[in-house]
Each structure stands twice: as C-alpha cells, then as structure tokens.
Design an enzyme around this catalytic site. Structure first.
Site, PDB file in Angstrom:
ATOM      1  N   GLY A  10       0.858  -1.189   0.000  1.00 57.16           N
ATOM      2  CA  GLY A  10       0.000   0.000   0.000  1.00 57.16           C
ATOM      3  C   GLY A  10       0.887   1.229   0.000  1.00 57.16           C
ATOM      4  N   THR A  58       6.974  -2.464  11.123  1.00 58.77           N
ATOM      5  CA  THR A  58       6.509  -1.161  11.611  1.00 58.77           C
ATOM      6  C   THR A  58       4.990  -1.068  11.442  1.00 58.77           C
ATOM      7  OG1 THR A  58       6.956  -0.229   9.434  1.00 58.77           O
ATOM      8  CG2 THR A  58       8.646   0.121  11.115  1.00 58.77           C
ATOM      9  N   ARG A 108       1.895  -3.785  12.429  1.00 57.17           N
ATOM     10  CA  ARG A 108       1.208  -4.217  13.646  1.00 57.17           C
ATOM     11  C   ARG A 108       1.826  -5.541  14.111  1.00 57.17           C
ATOM     12  NH1 ARG A 108      -0.437   0.178  13.921  1.00 57.17           N
ATOM     13  NH2 ARG A 108      -2.570   0.932  14.098  1.00 57.17           N
ATOM     14  N   GLU A 116       0.969  -5.155  22.673  1.00 58.24           N
ATOM     15  CA  GLU A 116       1.416  -3.826  23.058  1.00 58.24           C
ATOM     16  C   GLU A 116       0.596  -3.265  24.217  1.00 58.24           C
ATOM     17  OE1 GLU A 116       2.609  -2.154  19.113  1.00 58.24           O
ATOM     18  OE2 GLU A 116       2.041  -0.313  20.129  1.00 58.24           O
ATOM     19  N   HIS A 171       6.745   1.729  19.352  1.00 56.66           N
ATOM     20  CA  HIS A 171       5.706   2.191  18.414  1.00 56.66           C
ATOM     21  C   HIS A 171       5.868   3.684  18.108  1.00 56.66           C
ATOM     22  CE1 HIS A 171       1.380   1.427  16.861  1.00 56.66           C
ATOM     23  NE2 HIS A 171       1.952   2.406  16.171  1.00 56.66           N
ATOM     24  N   GLY A 223       6.958   4.736  14.856  1.00 55.47           N
ATOM     25  CA  GLY A 223       7.127   4.873  13.405  1.00 55.47           C
ATOM     26  C   GLY A 223       6.577   6.177  12.852  1.00 55.47           C
TER      27      GLY A 223
HETATM   28  C1  8YV Z   1      -0.401   5.976  15.225  1.00 56.72           C
HETATM   29  C2  8YV Z   1      -0.354   3.915  13.748  1.00 56.72           C
HETATM   30  O1  8YV Z   1       0.463   6.754  15.929  1.00 56.72           O
HETATM   31  O2  8YV Z   1      -1.823   5.304  12.551  1.00 56.72           O
HETATM   32  C3  8YV Z   1      -1.488   4.188  12.821  1.00 56.72           C
HETATM   33  O3  8YV Z   1      -2.053   3.204  12.315  1.00 56.72           O
HETATM   34  O4  8YV Z   1       0.038   2.824  13.867  1.00 56.72           O
HETATM   35  C4  8YV Z   1       0.371   4.879  14.597  1.00 56.72           C
HETATM   36  O5  8YV Z   1       1.559   5.195  13.998  1.00 56.72           O
HETATM   37  C5  8YV Z   1      -1.479   5.462  16.118  1.00 56.72           C
HETATM   38  O6  8YV Z   1      -2.280   4.533  15.484  1.00 56.72           O
HETATM   39  C6  8YV Z   1      -2.347   6.542  16.658  1.00 56.72           C
HETATM   40  O7  8YV Z   1      -3.617   6.062  17.021  1.00 56.72           O
END
Ligand code: 8YV
Length: 328
Positions: free
Chosen positions: A159, A241, A243, A272, A290, A292
């Site tokens: 993606g 990076t 899930r 997590e 977490h 990224g």
């Molecule tokens: C976010 C993330 O910081 O956006 C996403 O999917 O994994 C993260 O980098 C987090 O989800 C904020 O809710």
C-alpha cells in the site's frame, strides 16, 4: 448530527494547535491528563458524544459500540490503522468511521528504512559498545554486520507505506520484491523495478530482508505464522513497523533465540505495550516503542485530518477518509 456544535470527545491529549482548533469548531471535551481511558470510561464517552476521537490505545470493541448512545454518529480515529475499532459493528449501527491515511506514510517509511539499515549493520550494538567503554580501537573483525546494498527486500503489503519503503530501499540498492492481495499498477512496478509474488511462501523463502507493511485485519492476523517464518532463510532479517499481530511473535522470538533467523527490527508488538520477554533478551533485535509515525509534523497532520473529517460530517457531507468494509 444536530445543528448545534457537535459534542466531540477526544480520548488522548493531541497537539496543542489541534486541540485549540477543535475547541473553536466543536463542543470539545479533551483529555488533558492524557491517561488512557478504561473500557467503562469509553462506554461513558460513546453514550454522551456525537463524535468520538479515539487512538490506538482505545479498544473500541463491539461491547463499547453496542452501548453507544443515539447521538454517536461518527468515530473519527486519530490514526490510520483501525484495528482498535470494531468497524463492522459500528457500520451496522449506522456509525461512520474515519481514519487518517496518507499523512504518516513518509514518517513510517523512514523508520522502516532506519530499521532495515540498523539491524544488519548492528547500529544499536555499536552504540552500546561505546557507551559500555568497550571500544579499544579498530580491528578488521570489529563489529561486522552484513551488507544491505544488493540484497533482496520482500515487502509484505504494498500500500502507501509499502511503496514509500520500496522507493527508499531502491535508492539504497536493494532489489524490491513484494506480496500483496493484488499487483500494484504496472507503472509503479516499473518505477520500483519491483517483482510481484502471488505466493507469500515462495517470496519469504528467497528474501534477505522482509518488511511488514500491511494493516492488521482478520485476514492478516499471524500472516507470518510459525510455518511461514520457518520458510525464511536463517540469514534473513525481519522488520515490522505495521502491527505486531501480523507476526506470530512468540515463534519469532524463539527463532531469534535459536539463531534460526538473523535479526529483527520491531516497532510494534503483538500485545502492546507488553514486550515479549524473549525479545527483550535476544541480542539480534532492535526494539522501538511504536514510534514509526511519531513526528510533530505527522501528529499535526493527523489532527488536521481528524478535524476535516468531523467538520465535513457535521456539515452534512461524506467525510473524505471513510473506512469502508472493503478495507477490512
Ligand atoms: C499511530 C499507527 O500513531 O496510525 C497508525 O495506524 O500505527 C500509529 O503510527 C497510532 O495509530 C495513533 O492512534
């Protein structure tokens, strides 16, 4: 949605500029303490709110959603991944769900690239050698890692983020391979000189570095199962990076311990914020909390997306970042 300002409940502390703008536009309840809400507090929030703004730390599951009050019409997630929300139950209940795609692509790809470079080249171990005062002078066999240039990178999930990783990796001389539900547009494949693998099994067996860049959905849970991880070369590295749930973390930890895989760079974890103790003990891993997408610019962009989604919805239009069942 009532004509008056919608009651927006935000579950975590957001950047100041975003909170200020939200308070101007909506009847906004903020979480100034930034303490993650309990399930009971979430239920209380969905019973009162017109709009809920959750983050990854909120489990907006079916038990929460079925208790939502009649006013809750929008869940505007502050984040791209929506695996923290039972989207299907929300949509069945007539609640729209939005997310924040696009604005964290480059930051997450940068962090992925950092891990792709750092793990084979033993960056963190090197830093530790200095900190522990173990560096007594250069020698030919000191801190040898493995070359990144020319290696095969297998991207799982092509993606936005997967493609952004591929662009960076290509510039570093990696050969780009990918597995995706379907091939990307031929122009993109051409630009990236990327090879599509319909079979994830076959791709995994041939890669030097594997990067996980797909969302966590029921279909991708443990996509990198014990069986698939064991197909990887013992000399290979894995980077995640996306899930934690996409990888069978326990098996990965055991394989790292047993030297059946060379190393891992993980920014996300299956349970997590808990980190598997075996991963903590492993020498050949680089673990990050977490982060990224953790840039100031990114968080502001995410907040702006949330605001646009709420405002558009409140004005009676379809918000731009609706999550639709085909994405799940
Ligand atoms: C976010 C993330 O910081 O956006 C996403 O999917 O994994 C993260 O980098 C987090 O989800 C904020 O809710």
């Amino acid at each position: 949605m009532p004509a008056k300002k919608p009651l927006v409940i935000v579950t975590r502390k957001l950047p100041d500029a975003i909170e200020t703008r939200m308070r101007e536009l909506f009847d906004t309840r903020l979480n100034v303490d930034d303490r993650a809400m309990t399930q009971a507090e979430l239920i209380d929030a969905v019973q009162k709110a017109d709009v809920l703004v959750p983050t990854i730390t909120d489990k907006v599951d079916s038990k929460v959603i079925v208790r939502a009050g009649p006013n809750l019409k929008l869940i505007a997630n502050f984040g791209t991944g929506v695996d923290n929300i039972d989207v299907k139950t929300a949509l069945d209940k007539g609640i729209t769900v939005t997310n924040t795609p696009g604005v964290l692509t480059e930051d997450t790809a940068d962090m992925t690239m950092a891990l792709i470079l750092a793990v084979p080249r033993r960056l963190v171990e090197g830093v530790k050698e200095i900190e522990d005062d173990h560096f007594k002078g250069w020698s030919p066999n000191w801190m040898l890692g493995h070359r990144v240039y020319g290696k095969r990178l297998g991207i799982v999930g092509m993606g936005r983020i997967g493609q952004a990783v591929a662009r960076r990796a290509k510039a570093f001389g990696l050969q780009i391979h990918y597995h995706n539900r379907k091939p990307v547009h031929p122009d993109i494949e051409h630009e990236l000189e990327a090879t599509y693998w319909e079979s994830l099994d076959q791709m995994l067996a041939r890669m030097d570095i594997v990067s996980v860049n797909c969302p966590h959905t029921p279909a991708t849970y443990h996509l990198l199962s014990a069986r698939r991880l064991k197909l990887m070369k013992p000399s290979a590295y894995i980077v995640n990076t996306a899930r934690g749930e996409v990888i069978d973390e326990n098996t990965l930890a055991r394989m790292l311990e047993a030297g059946q895989i060379s190393g891992a760079g993980l920014d996300v974890f299956e349970h997590e914020p808990a980190v598997n103790p075996k991963l903590l003990k492993a020498k050949n891993v680089l673990l990050l909390p977490h982060m990224g997408s953790a840039t100031i610019e990114g968080r502001i962009d995410m907040g702006e997306k949330v605001i646009i989604n709420i405002k558009t919805f409140a004005d009676g239009h379809k918000p731009p970042d609706r999550v639709i069942p085909a994405m799940l």
